[in-house]
Design an enzyme around this catalytic site. Structure first.
Site, PDB file in Angstrom:
ATOM      1  N   ASP A 113       0.387   0.661   3.937  1.00 12.57           N
ATOM      2  CA  ASP A 113       0.899   1.945   3.436  1.00 12.57           C
ATOM      3  C   ASP A 113       2.374   1.863   3.048  1.00 12.57           C
ATOM      4  O   ASP A 113       2.871   2.734   2.333  1.00 12.57           O
ATOM      5  CB  ASP A 113       0.724   3.038   4.502  1.00 12.57           C
ATOM      6  CG  ASP A 113      -0.721   3.182   4.943  1.00 12.57           C
ATOM      7  OD1 ASP A 113      -1.610   2.758   4.192  1.00 12.57           O
ATOM      8  OD2 ASP A 113      -0.962   3.710   6.043  1.00 12.57           O
ATOM      9  N   GLY A 156      -3.154   4.683   1.667  1.00 14.42           N
ATOM     10  CA  GLY A 156      -1.711   4.933   1.773  1.00 14.42           C
ATOM     11  C   GLY A 156      -1.342   6.086   2.672  1.00 14.42           C
ATOM     12  O   GLY A 156      -0.172   6.375   2.861  1.00 14.42           O
TER      13      GLY A 156
HETATM   14  O1  F6P Z   1      -2.726   2.782   7.737  1.00 19.93           O
HETATM   15  C1  F6P Z   1      -3.438   1.853   7.001  1.00 19.93           C
HETATM   16  C2  F6P Z   1      -4.726   2.434   6.505  1.00 19.93           C
HETATM   17  O2  F6P Z   1      -5.406   1.459   5.765  1.00 19.93           O
HETATM   18  C3  F6P Z   1      -4.582   3.711   5.687  1.00 19.93           C
HETATM   19  O3  F6P Z   1      -4.166   3.473   4.368  1.00 19.93           O
HETATM   20  C4  F6P Z   1      -5.967   4.277   5.814  1.00 19.93           C
HETATM   21  O4  F6P Z   1      -5.997   5.688   5.636  1.00 19.93           O
HETATM   22  C5  F6P Z   1      -6.310   3.921   7.227  1.00 19.93           C
HETATM   23  O5  F6P Z   1      -5.544   2.805   7.592  1.00 19.93           O
HETATM   24  C6  F6P Z   1      -7.756   3.615   7.456  1.00 19.93           C
HETATM   25  O6  F6P Z   1      -7.940   3.428   8.817  1.00 19.93           O
HETATM   26  P1  F6P Z   1      -9.263   2.859   9.437  1.00 19.93           P
HETATM   27  O7  F6P Z   1      -9.321   1.391   9.147  1.00 19.93           O
HETATM   28  O8  F6P Z   1      -9.137   3.140  10.880  1.00 19.93           O
HETATM   29  O9  F6P Z   1     -10.421   3.556   8.791  1.00 19.93           O
END
Ligand code: F6P
Length: 332
Positions: A113, A156
């Site tokens: 992000d 992001g």
């Molecule tokens: O913070 C990094 C990120 O990839 C974000 O861009 C996204 O919203 C989130 O993590 C997704 O998280 P998870 O892998 O827990 O679904």
């Protein structure tokens, strides 16, 4: 992540130190799953994404008796320092352990992000950007062949760095990011103007944290179904479907949606990320050798420096207003 681990290890081995890795991040300290890293474990890791140590969102801030358990593991292994690699949640844990418990920590910024306060860049962002840009280039091709409006959603969270960079890099016609107050009518107007000029295909990038805005009131801000994950963060994604529907309704042009999702987080890291990670890891190992703790390794301009770990917590580092004019200039 692997490139940071490798850099920390190489610099530390050269000083005669032993390096212990903890599996699954903070969880490894909470549950004491330590593994001594042998030089052979690092072979080939510079080209591999992910982490040989695995990862989790666990954190001493939220875990019952978290700090006490972390300290116990830390002392049990007779460690001199702990290097943590991660984003805001990881650094909140580091700050707590340093400020409240005096644990010698060093933080290394990592998140696709690119939104960690205290640093101009985080590792992972450039690799995700390459993937998003390549995906957008491919969408461009099919948009052109079929005279379609392609809407692509990138990750992001509340920061529009990925949307902005991937949008500009791919020549997207519409870039909707959380920080800018663009409406779906603005987006449709850009698409319509292109069609009026004989350009019947358009590419729109939407940052997942964009909140649907409507100047005509025809489209309500949607309540997306975003259940909280195990750590209390909303699972984002899906706003692009609503954006696409609005553009199609306002322009009458056929629109398709692609949500890139976790594709952006996998595969081979970019060369720039490998180098930045190696620089960050080297700096972290040097700070350990100098006995300077409670520091965040950070990029400031072109330099790798260290700042107070406290600078890494708080509000996400979003795209500042100074970029908006630049982004607008490339739309349409
Ligand atoms: O913070 C990094 C990120 O990839 C974000 O861009 C996204 O919203 C989130 O993590 C997704 O998280 P998870 O892998 O827990 O679904």
């Amino acid at each position: 992540l692997n490139a940071v681990i490798r850099a920390v290890c190489r610099r530390s081995f050269a000083r005669g130190s032993t390096v212990i890795g903890f599996r699954y991040g903070w969880r490894g300290l909470l549950e004491d799953s330590a593994v001594e890293i042998a030089p052979s474990m690092l072979i080939g890791t510079i080209t591999e994404g992910g982490t040989i140590l695995r990862s989790s969102g666990d954190n001493p801030v939220h875990a019952p008796d978290g700090p006490a358990r972390v300290l116990e593991t830390f002392h049990k292994h007779d460690l001199d320092a702990l290097v943590v690699i991660g984003g805001e949640g990881t650094m909140a844990g580091a700050r707590l352990m340093w400020e409240e418990h005096g644990m010698p920590v060093i933080g290394v910024p990592k998140t696709i992000d690119n939104d960690l306060p205290g640093t101009d860049a985080t590792i992972g962002f450039d690799s995700a950007l390459q993937i998003a840009t390549e995906a957008l280039d491919r969408l461009h091709t099919t948009a052109e062949s079929h005279d379609r409006v392609m809407v692509c959603e990138v990750m992001g969270r509340t920061a529009g760095w990925l949307a902005m960079y991937a949008g500009v890099a791919s020549g997207a016609d519409v870039i909707l990011m959380p920080e800018m107050d663009m409406t779906v009518e603005d987006a449709a107007e850009i698409v319509q103007a292109r069609h009026d000029r004989g350009q019947d295909a358009s590419l729109a990038v939407v940052g997942e944290g964009y909140k649907l805005r409507s100047s005509t009131g025809l489209f309500d801000e949607v309540e997306l179904d975003q259940p909280l994950d195990a750590y209390g963060y909303p699972r984002m994604g899906g706003v692009s479907y609503h954006v696409a529907r609005a553009i199609e309704q306002l322009t009458g042009f056929e629109t398709r949606v692609t949500v890139l999702g976790h594709v952006q987080r996998g595969g081979i890291p970019s060369a720039a990320d490998r180098v930045l990670a190696s620089r960050f890891g080297s700096k972290a190992a040097n700070l350990v050798a100098e006995g300077r703790f409670g520091r965040l390794v950070a990029l400031r301009g072109a330099d790798v420096v260290d700042v107070d770990i406290a600078e890494s917590t708080g509000d996400a580092r979003c795209v500042p207003e100074s970029y908006f004019d630049f982004v607008r200039a490339f739309m349409g």
